[in-house]
Motif scaffolding. Sequence first.
Motif, mmCIF file in Angstrom:
data_model
loop_
_atom_site.group_PDB
_atom_site.id
_atom_site.type_symbol
_atom_site.label_atom_id
_atom_site.label_comp_id
_atom_site.label_asym_id
_atom_site.label_seq_id
_atom_site.Cartn_x
_atom_site.Cartn_y
_atom_site.Cartn_z
ATOM 1 N N LYS A 1 -6.412 0.956 -8.777
ATOM 2 C CA LYS A 1 -7.737 0.970 -8.812
ATOM 3 C C LYS A 1 -8.419 -0.559 -8.372
ATOM 4 N N THR A 2 -7.665 -1.355 -8.092
ATOM 5 C CA THR A 2 -8.016 -2.742 -7.858
ATOM 6 C C THR A 2 -7.297 -3.027 -6.537
ATOM 7 N N LEU A 3 -7.730 -4.014 -5.651
ATOM 8 C CA LEU A 3 -6.799 -4.592 -4.617
ATOM 9 C C LEU A 3 -5.703 -5.375 -4.815
ATOM 10 N N ARG A 4 -5.688 -5.986 -5.998
ATOM 11 C CA ARG A 4 -4.818 -7.003 -6.354
ATOM 12 C C ARG A 4 -3.554 -6.608 -7.478
ATOM 13 N N HIS A 5 -3.695 -5.669 -8.309
ATOM 14 C CA HIS A 5 -2.631 -5.080 -9.330
ATOM 15 C C HIS A 5 -1.469 -4.501 -8.848
ATOM 16 N N HIS A 6 -0.203 -4.899 -9.273
ATOM 17 C CA HIS A 6 0.896 -4.430 -8.922
ATOM 18 C C HIS A 6 1.919 -4.101 -10.169
ATOM 19 N N THR A 7 2.762 -3.187 -9.990
ATOM 20 C CA THR A 7 3.826 -3.240 -11.210
ATOM 21 C C THR A 7 5.058 -4.219 -10.806
ATOM 22 N N PHE A 8 5.562 -4.311 -9.448
ATOM 23 C CA PHE A 8 6.431 -5.208 -8.957
ATOM 24 C C PHE A 8 5.736 -5.986 -8.108
ATOM 25 N N PHE A 9 6.188 -7.211 -8.066
ATOM 26 C CA PHE A 9 5.665 -8.244 -7.309
ATOM 27 C C PHE A 9 6.461 -9.518 -7.261
ATOM 28 N N GLU A 10 6.290 -10.236 -6.334
ATOM 29 C CA GLU A 10 6.986 -11.738 -6.153
ATOM 30 C C GLU A 10 6.297 -12.831 -6.617
ATOM 31 N N MET A 11 6.730 -13.513 -7.550
ATOM 32 C CA MET A 11 6.058 -14.789 -8.002
ATOM 33 C C MET A 11 6.428 -16.068 -7.370
ATOM 34 N N LEU B 1 3.677 -6.743 3.874
ATOM 35 C CA LEU B 1 4.416 -6.287 2.496
ATOM 36 C C LEU B 1 4.486 -4.782 2.278
ATOM 37 N N PHE B 2 3.381 -4.107 2.533
ATOM 38 C CA PHE B 2 2.902 -2.908 2.120
ATOM 39 C C PHE B 2 2.896 -1.970 3.535
ATOM 40 N N LYS B 3 2.591 -2.439 4.525
ATOM 41 C CA LYS B 3 2.062 -1.486 5.769
ATOM 42 C C LYS B 3 3.074 -0.725 6.148
ATOM 43 N N PRO B 4 4.448 -1.020 6.146
ATOM 44 C CA PRO B 4 5.632 -0.282 6.542
ATOM 45 C C PRO B 4 5.683 0.978 5.516
ATOM 46 N N ILE B 5 5.293 0.868 4.356
ATOM 47 C CA ILE B 5 5.539 1.931 3.422
ATOM 48 C C ILE B 5 4.269 2.898 3.492
ATOM 49 N N VAL C 1 -1.099 3.879 -5.110
ATOM 50 C CA VAL C 1 0.061 4.060 -6.371
ATOM 51 C C VAL C 1 1.417 4.280 -5.804
ATOM 52 N N ILE C 2 1.485 5.225 -4.916
ATOM 53 C CA ILE C 2 2.774 5.706 -4.542
ATOM 54 C C ILE C 2 3.474 4.513 -3.902
ATOM 55 N N ALA C 3 2.820 3.678 -2.926
ATOM 56 C CA ALA C 3 3.249 2.667 -2.185
ATOM 57 C C ALA C 3 3.980 1.434 -3.360
ATOM 58 N N ASP C 4 3.029 1.495 -4.142
ATOM 59 C CA ASP C 4 3.523 0.384 -5.309
ATOM 60 C C ASP C 4 4.641 0.868 -6.118
ATOM 61 N N HIS C 5 4.707 1.968 -6.404
ATOM 62 C CA HIS C 5 5.669 2.516 -7.368
ATOM 63 C C HIS C 5 6.932 2.767 -6.368
ATOM 64 N N ILE C 6 6.852 2.998 -5.205
ATOM 65 C CA ILE C 6 8.248 3.055 -4.416
ATOM 66 C C ILE C 6 8.789 1.693 -4.143
ATOM 67 N N ARG C 7 7.911 0.794 -4.011
ATOM 68 C CA ARG C 7 8.460 -0.706 -4.034
ATOM 69 C C ARG C 7 9.145 -1.181 -5.302
#
Length: 284
Positions: free
Chosen positions: A80-90, A249-253, A275-281
């Motif tokens: 829904k946003t350009l910035r939220h993820h389930t998995f991320f690197e901090m 980080l996401f373009k290949p997915i 959503v699919i790219a985020d969840h796969i990652r």
Amino acid sequence: MKSAEIRKAFLDFFKQKGHTIVKSDNLVPQKDPSLLFTTAGMVQFKPLWIGAPLEYSRAVSIQKCLRAGGKGSDLENVGKTLRHHTFFEMLGNFSFGDYFKKEAIEFAWEFLIHVLKIDKEPLWVSVYKNDDEAYDIWHKVIGLPKGRIVRLGDKDNFWGPAGDAGACGPSSEIYIDLGPKKGCGRPDCSVGCDCERYLEFWNIVFPQFDQQKDGTRLALERRGIDTGMGLERLSFIMQDVNNNYETDLFKPIISAIQKISNVKYSTANKPAFHVIADHIRALT
């Protein structure tokens, strides 16, 4: 700047500032039963603020994090946003009874302006509503105009604890103004608005309290610093793309999803792709 270059630049910068590089901890915390997943870079360091033996007083890490349910979950906002993820690197730098607000803010500004060469004009910051010390550092030491320093309350600028107990404190966040086209159009739109215009990408927390399970806050034995900056958001800023999912980080997915599904990555399909790219990652 590619994501791998950002990782290296961050670690190198803080190593030069006397920080010990600490590897990412397990995604499932081994020593914190109050958390199902590691949700922030500070999780593995929680004991160090409350008196555990110190091998170092300054640390830097790039922590793999997962927020997919429970406190602080971003699951419902993915796609829904350009910035939220389930998995991320901090990306995070930490102080355990060592430096405090002034040095932390100076380090952050130096890294952004002098290392990454980010234009300072669209940068804004927020501070906790009664934190005059942080406000004065940003204005008098860094030189940020008063008009780009915003005071916010507990929801935005008091962080922690991770889990049901531990280090917590007021914070100062750094934002970048992405321009009116990303905004909600309201005349009062500013830092703290839920729209996409002001992107928060670095949270500088000043741990001062040890919160107990009953909510009581005691003074930390070692007050310090706990920062968190999302690699995905910083990559978006540094790569001049439209959203986090167009970074390297996401373009290949995204490309692989197009090939497998035979569906084009287009405006109408972007939320589903994200959503699919985020969840796969996250799953991998």
